[in-house]
Design a protein around this motif. Structure first.
Motif, PDB file in Angstrom:
ATOM      1  N   ASN A 167       0.833  -1.212   0.000  1.00  0.00           N
ATOM      2  CA  ASN A 167       0.000   0.000   0.000  1.00  0.00           C
ATOM      3  C   ASN A 167       0.861   1.253   0.000  1.00  0.00           C
ATOM      4  O   ASN A 167       0.568   2.230  -0.696  1.00  0.00           O
ATOM      5  CB  ASN A 167      -0.923   0.014   1.220  1.00  0.00           C
ATOM      6  CG  ASN A 167      -2.082  -0.945   1.069  1.00  0.00           C
ATOM      7  OD1 ASN A 167      -2.352  -1.424  -0.025  1.00  0.00           O
ATOM      8  ND2 ASN A 167      -2.756  -1.248   2.159  1.00  0.00           N
TER       9      ASN A 167
ATOM     10  N   THR B 226     -15.209  -0.949   8.336  1.00  0.00           N
ATOM     11  CA  THR B 226     -13.960  -0.590   7.669  1.00  0.00           C
ATOM     12  C   THR B 226     -14.102   0.864   7.227  1.00  0.00           C
ATOM     13  O   THR B 226     -15.205   1.331   6.936  1.00  0.00           O
ATOM     14  CB  THR B 226     -13.707  -1.463   6.429  1.00  0.00           C
ATOM     15  OG1 THR B 226     -14.794  -1.293   5.520  1.00  0.00           O
ATOM     16  CG2 THR B 226     -13.566  -2.920   6.797  1.00  0.00           C
TER      17      THR B 226
ATOM     18  N   GLN C 296     -12.234   3.397   4.561  1.00  0.00           N
ATOM     19  CA  GLN C 296     -11.210   3.658   3.542  1.00  0.00           C
ATOM     20  C   GLN C 296     -11.119   5.163   3.330  1.00  0.00           C
ATOM     21  O   GLN C 296     -12.117   5.820   3.064  1.00  0.00           O
ATOM     22  CB  GLN C 296     -11.594   2.976   2.238  1.00  0.00           C
ATOM     23  CG  GLN C 296     -10.559   3.229   1.137  1.00  0.00           C
ATOM     24  CD  GLN C 296     -10.983   2.645  -0.185  1.00  0.00           C
ATOM     25  OE1 GLN C 296     -11.202   1.444  -0.291  1.00  0.00           O
ATOM     26  NE2 GLN C 296     -11.117   3.498  -1.185  1.00  0.00           N
TER      27      GLN C 296
ATOM     28  N   ASN D 214      -5.940   4.566   2.110  1.00  0.00           N
ATOM     29  CA  ASN D 214      -5.644   3.682   3.234  1.00  0.00           C
ATOM     30  C   ASN D 214      -6.908   3.100   3.828  1.00  0.00           C
ATOM     31  O   ASN D 214      -8.002   3.636   3.644  1.00  0.00           O
ATOM     32  CB  ASN D 214      -4.884   4.453   4.312  1.00  0.00           C
ATOM     33  CG  ASN D 214      -3.396   4.362   4.082  1.00  0.00           C
ATOM     34  OD1 ASN D 214      -2.823   3.287   4.161  1.00  0.00           O
ATOM     35  ND2 ASN D 214      -2.787   5.492   3.755  1.00  0.00           N
ATOM     36  N   LEU D 215      -6.714   2.033   4.555  1.00  0.00           N
ATOM     37  CA  LEU D 215      -7.862   1.324   5.124  1.00  0.00           C
ATOM     38  C   LEU D 215      -7.608   1.022   6.595  1.00  0.00           C
ATOM     39  O   LEU D 215      -6.555   0.502   6.963  1.00  0.00           O
ATOM     40  CB  LEU D 215      -8.064   0.008   4.363  1.00  0.00           C
ATOM     41  CG  LEU D 215      -9.333  -0.772   4.696  1.00  0.00           C
ATOM     42  CD1 LEU D 215     -10.560  -0.079   4.147  1.00  0.00           C
ATOM     43  CD2 LEU D 215      -9.249  -2.184   4.112  1.00  0.00           C
TER      44      LEU D 215
ATOM     45  N   ARG E 271     -14.522   5.731  -6.188  1.00  0.00           N
ATOM     46  CA  ARG E 271     -13.565   4.624  -6.317  1.00  0.00           C
ATOM     47  C   ARG E 271     -13.201   4.375  -7.770  1.00  0.00           C
ATOM     48  O   ARG E 271     -12.228   3.701  -8.072  1.00  0.00           O
ATOM     49  CB  ARG E 271     -14.159   3.350  -5.693  1.00  0.00           C
ATOM     50  CG  ARG E 271     -14.190   3.404  -4.178  1.00  0.00           C
ATOM     51  CD  ARG E 271     -15.068   2.349  -3.572  1.00  0.00           C
ATOM     52  NE  ARG E 271     -16.481   2.676  -3.733  1.00  0.00           N
ATOM     53  CZ  ARG E 271     -17.452   2.247  -2.944  1.00  0.00           C
ATOM     54  NH1 ARG E 271     -17.173   1.456  -1.929  1.00  0.00           N
ATOM     55  NH2 ARG E 271     -18.712   2.571  -3.162  1.00  0.00           N
TER      56      ARG E 271
END
Lengths: 445, 457
Positions: A82, B26, B28, B45-46, B114
């Protein structure tokens, strides 16, 4: 112990993987456990906790920055991938992660009295405080008690490997005037558990009672005694003005004024991260640069701007140990990139007691707390804040509490008119009160 | 995911609990930060985590945790804390009924962020940045594009099983102008809950804010004192959110007896012309959602009707405490937090007056626009305004700057004497009640307020 070993193994794998894929890497890991007990006028309201962990990774390759974070470091490869992906955005990074060996040793290990603190102890302390005030005032009592146990680990490709553990507790006691939800408050905090002492509660009670009478004085310029709970109004503006980021972005009004008299000669301000008698002491910043006692203003003369690695490199100067993963409202350090920030700002004590300062006021207000410190033109130093609350003083005597008033000015002008600095720091804020002349106060009248 | 979550709620420590729920989500985050022409951050990022809540013997406690392996510890701690709380409360906490919904809600996006590459996002910001930076007096412009995509899963021991995704796009920035020692800053922002298209084609907004930053260098500081003012929809929305809206959040006043008395339903709280609504169900608006973080379906609440207090915003706990119906307003910032009562889309309902009619009614005072920070403490509020105009004999005069307004909620609600006919809702949010809520939306029409304390610099 088994968990610690496993985590160390995962960290080493992460470091190896990151090291092979980049010119430089930096791993920042933080775990936190907190407990909070909230008491409000009707009784105990909430008991809450957190058990959180996270890892942030910065990579530098060909002077470009990659950044990624995760909450569950199960697969180091994924985190590195990432971070590598984000290199494609080509964010410039012309700095080197620091070599920091043997930073000053600070007494930061969580004290056993804090580690062993339970919510039962907080409940007991809250009841004691409630009982103290219950038959002495009509205040709606608010108490927030809690503790935080933090562990930070930082490792980079320059060979720096640092860790830091801390444990602090806090009690915030607020006496709210019924019907208004505004009150007077004090913070009790420390590294080794100690219940709040009764004289401190008594002083808070006396202050509360002084505000039972509401008063509407006329608008005008007057003395303002800025109490420690209102000083963030000034500090946010000064912090912005002295930040290497503001300097680089050409929005600091202090840009070309190093060495000049900016504030009253009564004011000496500095960063004091190494004082480990206070909670929050730190030997290194959140990107591994060693910290030091650092002067901002000496007798009102501007001495230094402060920098993180990035802005120091951009301005071709040395980092000063002020790279923090935070913002004005706080931020999650795992998910936030470092930025210049001063986390241990102090104002040198003066020579007047609080009582002496009040007796010096012919006509003015004691500003206990403010609303809207974040609003307005902060880079320019302007402020215009609502009182929350303030007490009106005439001929050195408190006459009552003011509502619906605003205090306004420019920090660089107001802080030239400082008449006195308190001779001690208010616990919890670690700042003294400041008495300033000729500050504009707008009221309903 | 629901199956894994159910295992957590099967922990034996919960056998004797009255109720438990678990949220897993979650988050993101995409961030692109541009300072002048320099990219300072860009990436995706997650993060993820859980929040467990337990009701036992009249105590409700919560623990947030980020590692699944910490679930047993978190559950045990929540049970222990709930027991401790229950023992030390004069009155037991109860939860009002909430239909055990089983549902999946995916937002209707006109353009899914996205599907827009990071490269395109950076390029878009660079194009916008050319507008302010093309002017000599603009010394800096900082832009931040943020996308937050939350996938929330919620289950309870009562049978709730809800998944709802929230997609938020925000473009925010600050344009700084300078002349000699005088520095002026203008905030810029756009975005929403219905897709990436909200931040496309906003060059006119950049032109407008750039001109404003330059014009402010010649504006006069406002004169402090008590004035009649018209606030524009952005300021009206922030006022109703900050000064009134937080008091309609039942958890704020739940434990403040005197405030509860002041906020009793059927009380005449404002001028008879004033009506206020909170409605999370307004599709395409920033504050839209179907279910809150207790799995309760959200509904429209008429908070003030013709000046009379008619409703408030609830959690299941506060609805039981107040003996009022649930409203579905329990919202958490993200996986690190338990939910608290929050507004969705709150707004002042528009009136009938045109802007010109409002100016005429104001006669002398100020027309002030756009928010520059705001805060409320109890019944008092303070907001910064970006800029304004002096109004003399119903005509707009010179521009003013350095404006902050302050007042008392109840007096101000009574002093709202006229409302414009056009409702505008905010495109970016950021309410900071303990946690940050980027989906907080507010609005209103141009609003005439008498006798407001204005603090200039």
């Amino acid at each position: 112990m088994q968990n610690d070993t496993m985590e160390k193994d995962v960290m080493n794998t992460l470091a190896n993987t990151a090291g092979k894929q980049s010119d430089q890497y930096e791993i920042y890991q933080k775990t936190t456990e907190t407990d909070t007990v909230e008491f409000r006028a009707g009784g105990f309201s909430t008991i809450a906790g957190t058990i959180t962990a996270g890892t942030g990774l910065r990579l530098i390759k060909d002077k470009k920055l990659g950044f990624a974070y995760t909450r569950n470091l199960n697969g180091p490869r994924e985190l590195v991938d990432n971070a590598l992906e984000s290199l494609a955005a080509e964010v410039e990074a012309c700095y080197t992660f620091p070599v920091t060996k043997d930073p000053p040793e600070l007494d930061n290990k969580p004290d056993p009295s804090v580690t062993a603190l339970s919510n039962r102890e907080f409940v007991k302390e809250c009841k004691k405080i409630r009982d103290f005030f219950a038959d002495k005032s009509d205040a709606e009592i608010g108490i927030y008690a809690g503790r935080s146990l933090d562990k930070v680990m930082l490792k980079n490709s320059s060979g720096t490997e640092l860790s830091h553990e801390s444990g602090t507790y806090h009690l915030y006691v607020n006496l709210v005037y019924p019907g208004g939800a505004v009150g007077v408050a004090r913070i009790h905090t420390g590294k080794a558990w100690a219940p709040v002492d009764t004289p401190r509660l008594q002083r808070l009670l006396e202050l509360y009672k002084a505000g039972n009478t509401e008063i509407d004085p006329k608008s005008g310029k007057m003395d303002v005694l800025f109490m420690p709970g209102s000083l963030h109004t000034f500090l946010w503006r000064l912090q912005t003005g002295l930040s290497g980021k503001s300097l680089y972005n050409k929005i600091s009004p202090l840009g070309d004024k190093q060495g000049e008299q900016i504030l009253s000669p009564l004011l000496t301000m500095y960063d004091d991260p190494l004082n480990d008698t206070l909670p929050g002491a730190a030997a290194f910043d959140e990107e591994g640069t060693a910290k030091q006692t650092f002067s901002f203003f000496k007798k009102g003369v501007l001495e230094n701007f402060y920098y993180d690695l990035d802005y120091a490199a951009k301005l071709k100067t040395r980092p000063t140990g002020h790279g923090h993963r935070t913002g004005r409202w706080g931020a999650d350090p795992v998910t936030t990139l470092p930025t210049p920030w001063s986390a241990h700002w102090r104002i040198q004590r003066g020579d007047k007691s609080l009582d002496e300062m009040i007796s010096m006021m012919d006509r003015g207000i004691i500003l206990e707390g403010v609303m809207g410190a974040h609003s307005g033109n902060i880079p320019n130093g302007d402020y215009s804040v609502g009182v929350a609350p303030a007490f009106y003083v005439e001929n050195g005597t408190i006459k009552g509490r003011i509502k619906d008033a605003m205090v306004a000015g420019n920090v660089y002008e107001t802080l030239q008119l400082v008449e006195a600095v308190q001779d001690q720091w208010e616990p919890g804020y670690d700042l003294p009160a400041l008495l300033c002349r000729d500050v504009a106060v707008a009221t309903k009248e | 995911m629901f199956e894994k979550m159910k295992q957590v709620l099967e922990h034996q420590a919960l056998n004797k609990a009255d109720y438990a729920d678990l949220r897993y989500e979650t988050k993101q985050e995409t961030a692109v930060h541009l300072s002048r022409n320099e990219l300072t951050q860009a990436g995706v990022n997650l993060g993820d985590g859980f929040v467990v809540r337990v009701l036992k013997n009249g105590g409700l406690a919560e623990v947030a945790f980020t590692k699944l392996q910490d679930a047993p510890k978190a559950v045990a701690r929540a049970v222990e804390n709930a027991t401790l709380l229950g023992k030390n409360r004069p009155k037991q906490i109860a939860l009002a009924p909430s239909k055990a919904a089983k549902d999946t809600v995916v937002p209707r996006l006109h353009e899914d962020p996205r599907r827009v590459s990071l490269e395109e996002k950076i390029s878009l910001l660079r194009e916008y940045q050319k507008i302010p930076l093309g002017h000599e007096k603009i010394v800096n412009s900082m832009l931040a594009l943020t996308e937050v995509i939350r996938e929330k899963h919620f289950i309870s021991t009562e049978g709730h099983a809800v998944r709802e995704d929230l997609v938020t796009v925000q473009l925010q920035g600050m344009i700084s102008s300078r002349e000699g020692a005088l520095l002026q800053n203008v905030r810029i922002g756009d975005g929403g809950s219905d897709g990436f298209q909200t931040v496309r084609n906003i060059e006119p907004l950049f032109e407008e804010k750039t001109k404003l930053a330059i014009d402010l260098l010649d504006a006069k500081p406002i004169k402090g004192g008590k004035h009649d003012v018209i606030v524009n929809p952005e300021l009206a929305g922030v006022f109703i959110h900050e000064a009134f809206g937080h008091f309609s959040e039942a958890d704020i006043i739940e434990e403040l007896p005197a405030m509860r008395e002041k906020m009793r339903l059927d009380t005449q709280i404002g001028n008879p012309g004033l009506s206020v609504v909170d409605d999370p169900g307004m599709r395409d608006q920033l504050g839209y959602y179907r279910y809150d973080d207790e799995g309760t379906a959200a509904r429209r609440v008429q908070l003030i009707k013709d000046g009379v207090l008619t409703g408030r915003l609830h959690s299941r706990r506060t609805a039981a405490e107040f003996g009022e119906p649930v409203t579905g307003h329990m919202i958490a910032e993200d996986y690190r937090f338990a939910p608290i009562v929050r507004m969705g889309n709150i707004y002042i309902e528009p009136g009938t007056g045109s802007f010109e009619q409002l100016l005429e009614e104001l006669n002398n005072g100020y027309y002030i626009l756009d928010v520059n920070g705001g805060q409320t403490t109890g019944e008092n509020f303070t907001f910064g305004a970006q800029y304004g105009y002096e109004v003399k004999n119903g005509k707009r005069g010179h521009m003013v700057r350095d404006i902050n307004i302050s007042g008392n909620l109840y007096r101000t609600l009574m002093n709202i004497t006229a409302l414009g006919n056009k409702l505008v809702l905010s495109k970016i949010g950021g309410c900071g009640k303990g946690q940050s809520n980027i989906r907080s939306c507010n609005g209103g029409p141009d609003t005439l307020i008498r006798n407001l304390v204005v603090g200039g610099v």
